[in-house]
Enzyme design. Sequence first.
Site, PDB file in Angstrom:
ATOM      1  N   CYS A 271       0.813  -1.216   0.000  1.00 41.96           N
ATOM      2  CA  CYS A 271       0.000   0.000   0.000  1.00 41.96           C
ATOM      3  C   CYS A 271       0.852   1.273   0.000  1.00 41.96           C
ATOM      4  O   CYS A 271       0.342   2.360  -0.280  1.00 41.96           O
ATOM      5  CB  CYS A 271      -0.938   0.031   1.202  1.00 41.96           C
ATOM      6  SG  CYS A 271      -1.974  -1.425   1.328  1.00 41.96           S
TER       7      CYS A 271
ATOM      8  N   HIS B 150      -3.253   7.318   2.494  1.00 44.37           N
ATOM      9  CA  HIS B 150      -3.649   5.977   2.052  1.00 44.37           C
ATOM     10  C   HIS B 150      -4.988   5.655   2.702  1.00 44.37           C
ATOM     11  O   HIS B 150      -5.212   5.935   3.875  1.00 44.37           O
ATOM     12  CB  HIS B 150      -2.592   4.957   2.464  1.00 44.37           C
ATOM     13  CG  HIS B 150      -3.039   3.542   2.298  1.00 44.37           C
ATOM     14  ND1 HIS B 150      -3.567   3.077   1.114  1.00 44.37           N
ATOM     15  CD2 HIS B 150      -3.059   2.497   3.164  1.00 44.37           C
ATOM     16  CE1 HIS B 150      -3.888   1.796   1.264  1.00 44.37           C
ATOM     17  NE2 HIS B 150      -3.595   1.425   2.484  1.00 44.37           N
TER      18      HIS B 150
ATOM     19  N   ASN C 276      -9.938  -0.094   0.125  1.00 43.40           N
ATOM     20  CA  ASN C 276      -8.473  -0.047   0.142  1.00 43.40           C
ATOM     21  C   ASN C 276      -7.950  -0.581  -1.193  1.00 43.40           C
ATOM     22  O   ASN C 276      -8.028  -1.785  -1.451  1.00 43.40           O
ATOM     23  CB  ASN C 276      -7.954  -0.887   1.319  1.00 43.40           C
ATOM     24  CG  ASN C 276      -6.442  -0.866   1.428  1.00 43.40           C
ATOM     25  OD1 ASN C 276      -5.741  -0.432   0.515  1.00 43.40           O
ATOM     26  ND2 ASN C 276      -5.935  -1.359   2.538  1.00 43.40           N
TER      27      ASN C 276
HETATM   28  O1  UT7 Z   1      -3.601  -1.067   3.983  1.00 49.94           O
HETATM   29  C1  UT7 Z   1      -2.694  -1.742   4.792  1.00 49.94           C
HETATM   30  C2  UT7 Z   1      -2.954  -1.542   6.207  1.00 49.94           C
HETATM   31  N1  UT7 Z   1      -4.176  -2.183   6.612  1.00 49.94           N
HETATM   32  C3  UT7 Z   1      -4.864  -1.628   7.576  1.00 49.94           C
HETATM   33  O2  UT7 Z   1      -4.487  -0.570   8.003  1.00 49.94           O
HETATM   34  C4  UT7 Z   1      -6.035  -2.351   8.178  1.00 49.94           C
HETATM   35  C5  UT7 Z   1      -6.013  -2.112   9.650  1.00 49.94           C
HETATM   36  N2  UT7 Z   1      -7.074  -2.774  10.394  1.00 49.94           N
HETATM   37  C6  UT7 Z   1      -8.376  -2.387  10.336  1.00 49.94           C
HETATM   38  O3  UT7 Z   1      -8.741  -1.556   9.539  1.00 49.94           O
HETATM   39  C7  UT7 Z   1      -9.325  -2.979  11.328  1.00 49.94           C
HETATM   40  O4  UT7 Z   1      -8.590  -3.669  12.319  1.00 49.94           O
HETATM   41  C8  UT7 Z   1     -10.354  -3.944  10.691  1.00 49.94           C
HETATM   42  C9  UT7 Z   1     -11.386  -3.148   9.905  1.00 49.94           C
HETATM   43  C10 UT7 Z   1      -9.678  -4.962   9.819  1.00 49.94           C
HETATM   44  C11 UT7 Z   1     -11.127  -4.686  11.804  1.00 49.94           C
HETATM   45  O5  UT7 Z   1     -11.729  -3.746  12.684  1.00 49.94           O
HETATM   46  P1  UT7 Z   1     -11.567  -3.908  14.264  1.00 49.94           P
HETATM   47  O6  UT7 Z   1     -12.379  -2.856  14.881  1.00 49.94           O
HETATM   48  O7  UT7 Z   1     -10.079  -3.890  14.543  1.00 49.94           O
HETATM   49  O8  UT7 Z   1     -12.217  -5.311  14.548  1.00 49.94           O
HETATM   50  P2  UT7 Z   1     -11.546  -6.609  15.158  1.00 49.94           P
HETATM   51  O9  UT7 Z   1     -10.546  -7.202  14.220  1.00 49.94           O
HETATM   52  O10 UT7 Z   1     -11.087  -6.325  16.549  1.00 49.94           O
HETATM   53  O11 UT7 Z   1     -12.790  -7.571  15.226  1.00 49.94           O
HETATM   54  C12 UT7 Z   1     -13.925  -7.265  16.046  1.00 49.94           C
HETATM   55  C13 UT7 Z   1     -15.007  -8.316  15.813  1.00 49.94           C
HETATM   56  C14 UT7 Z   1     -14.487  -9.738  15.846  1.00 49.94           C
HETATM   57  O12 UT7 Z   1     -15.470 -10.537  16.471  1.00 49.94           O
HETATM   58  P3  UT7 Z   1     -15.322 -10.987  18.007  1.00 49.94           P
HETATM   59  O13 UT7 Z   1     -14.050 -11.757  18.065  1.00 49.94           O
HETATM   60  O14 UT7 Z   1     -15.256  -9.696  18.794  1.00 49.94           O
HETATM   61  O15 UT7 Z   1     -16.562 -11.778  18.243  1.00 49.94           O
HETATM   62  C15 UT7 Z   1     -14.393 -10.125  14.393  1.00 49.94           C
HETATM   63  O16 UT7 Z   1     -14.522 -11.519  14.195  1.00 49.94           O
HETATM   64  O17 UT7 Z   1     -15.550  -8.135  14.498  1.00 49.94           O
HETATM   65  C16 UT7 Z   1     -15.564  -9.388  13.814  1.00 49.94           C
HETATM   66  N3  UT7 Z   1     -15.457  -9.137  12.380  1.00 49.94           N
HETATM   67  C17 UT7 Z   1     -16.521  -8.896  11.600  1.00 49.94           C
HETATM   68  N4  UT7 Z   1     -17.838  -8.853  11.880  1.00 49.94           N
HETATM   69  C18 UT7 Z   1     -18.672  -8.571  10.861  1.00 49.94           C
HETATM   70  C19 UT7 Z   1     -14.329  -9.063  11.612  1.00 49.94           C
HETATM   71  N5  UT7 Z   1     -14.654  -8.797  10.343  1.00 49.94           N
HETATM   72  C20 UT7 Z   1     -16.017  -8.691  10.310  1.00 49.94           C
HETATM   73  C21 UT7 Z   1     -16.933  -8.424   9.292  1.00 49.94           C
HETATM   74  N6  UT7 Z   1     -18.238  -8.367   9.611  1.00 49.94           N
HETATM   75  N7  UT7 Z   1     -16.548  -8.195   8.023  1.00 49.94           N
END
Ligand code: UT7
Length: 343
Positions: A120, A267, A297
């Site tokens: 990225c 980004h 993204n």
């Molecule tokens: O471009 C390169 C760099 N990349 C990035 O910068 C990405 C950085 N990360 C992020 O943008 C975020 O961490 C995400 C959008 C990927 C995830 O958001 P989050 O607020 O960090 O959520 P999380 O990973 O802590 O997950 C929270 C919950 C989990 O469920 P439990 O374990 O709390 O029951 C996940 O399983 O959300 C769940 N989850 C979803 N639920 C519905 C993860 N993906 C989804 C989804 N729909 N698509």
Amino acid sequence: MNTLPSTETVVHIRGVGAYLPERIMHNDELASMVDTTDEWIRSRTGIEQRHLVAVGQLTADLAAQAAQAALDDAGLTVADMDALVLATTTPDMIFPSTASMVQARLGGKEFPAWDIQAVCSGFVYGLAQVEGMMRAGMFRRVLLIGAESMSRIVDWSDRNTCVLFGDGAGAVVLEAGENDGCGLMRSVLHCDGSYRELLMAEHAMRGQPPHTDRQTVMDMDAAGVSAIQMRGNEVFRVAVTKLGEVVNEVMAANGVQKSDIDWLVPHQANIRILQATAKKLNLPQERMVVTVARHANTSAASVPLALHDLYQRGELKRGQLLLLEAFAGGFAWGANMLRWSRD
Ligand code: UT7
């Protein structure tokens, strides 16, 4: 055409172009494929839709469209270019480079063309690399492109990642010129490979060298697909920290203050990461370019697509100060600063 190195040489952006594939996938469509909701995707990422390549549409096709648009915008042709550099994580082949395929599509010949890979951060890395080469007198005019078909390396059954990415391309025409107070300033680049397992896509190439019995084992993955794997939450935390650091570093390198910045062109990974960076800069939200809702993204295409978005709104004024930044797998991150050169 090569130019003589001059300490007074400054690199200017002369043209900007973009291309997004026609097909749009909204969050609701994803919700019919994996266990997710439009509400979850919007609130956690800011994404509402993404563009996806058609079957058979290549990264080189997207890149060529964006590059031609940038050439048209600059009022130049491919014959005026001295080099073509393409940042991509999704090359169409292991070799030749996607850049060479784009050169051929544009009808260019002889000038050097190569890919760079910083995921990225590819466009931010590319801008720094090409600017250094141009200031050293190697090239007068260069096409720099960021292009991706991220949908081809996404696991469409993994809700953790498939909701995040999109396809597209953005391009700029760079030209070395006199120091008129505008143009590219100092860039800052970083990489820390110890984080590599938090965000990666393994290589599909599984061939082995010949064994001692001279039997060659070619165990290529039949599908040839290597999907993105990410520990999103951990990536998020490091991204916010490192982007906060790198924007301070690039401001210090250029002797500018937070209050001098006119536009943040970040980004586009997650609206919450963008907002955290803008907050650290005390920058009003309307001074930050946000395309993540429409594009998701798009990896190396994200920064030039955001720049194009700002440019086509007609709000950029000559002399305005722009801060470009990106964070990527590797981890690789960096920032560029420039004063807008066009009227
Ligand atoms: O471009 C390169 C760099 N990349 C990035 O910068 C990405 C950085 N990360 C992020 O943008 C975020 O961490 C995400 C959008 C990927 C995830 O958001 P989050 O607020 O960090 O959520 P999380 O990973 O802590 O997950 C929270 C919950 C989990 O469920 P439990 O374990 O709390 O029951 C996940 O399983 O959300 C769940 N989850 C979803 N639920 C519905 C993860 N993906 C989804 C989804 N729909 N698509």
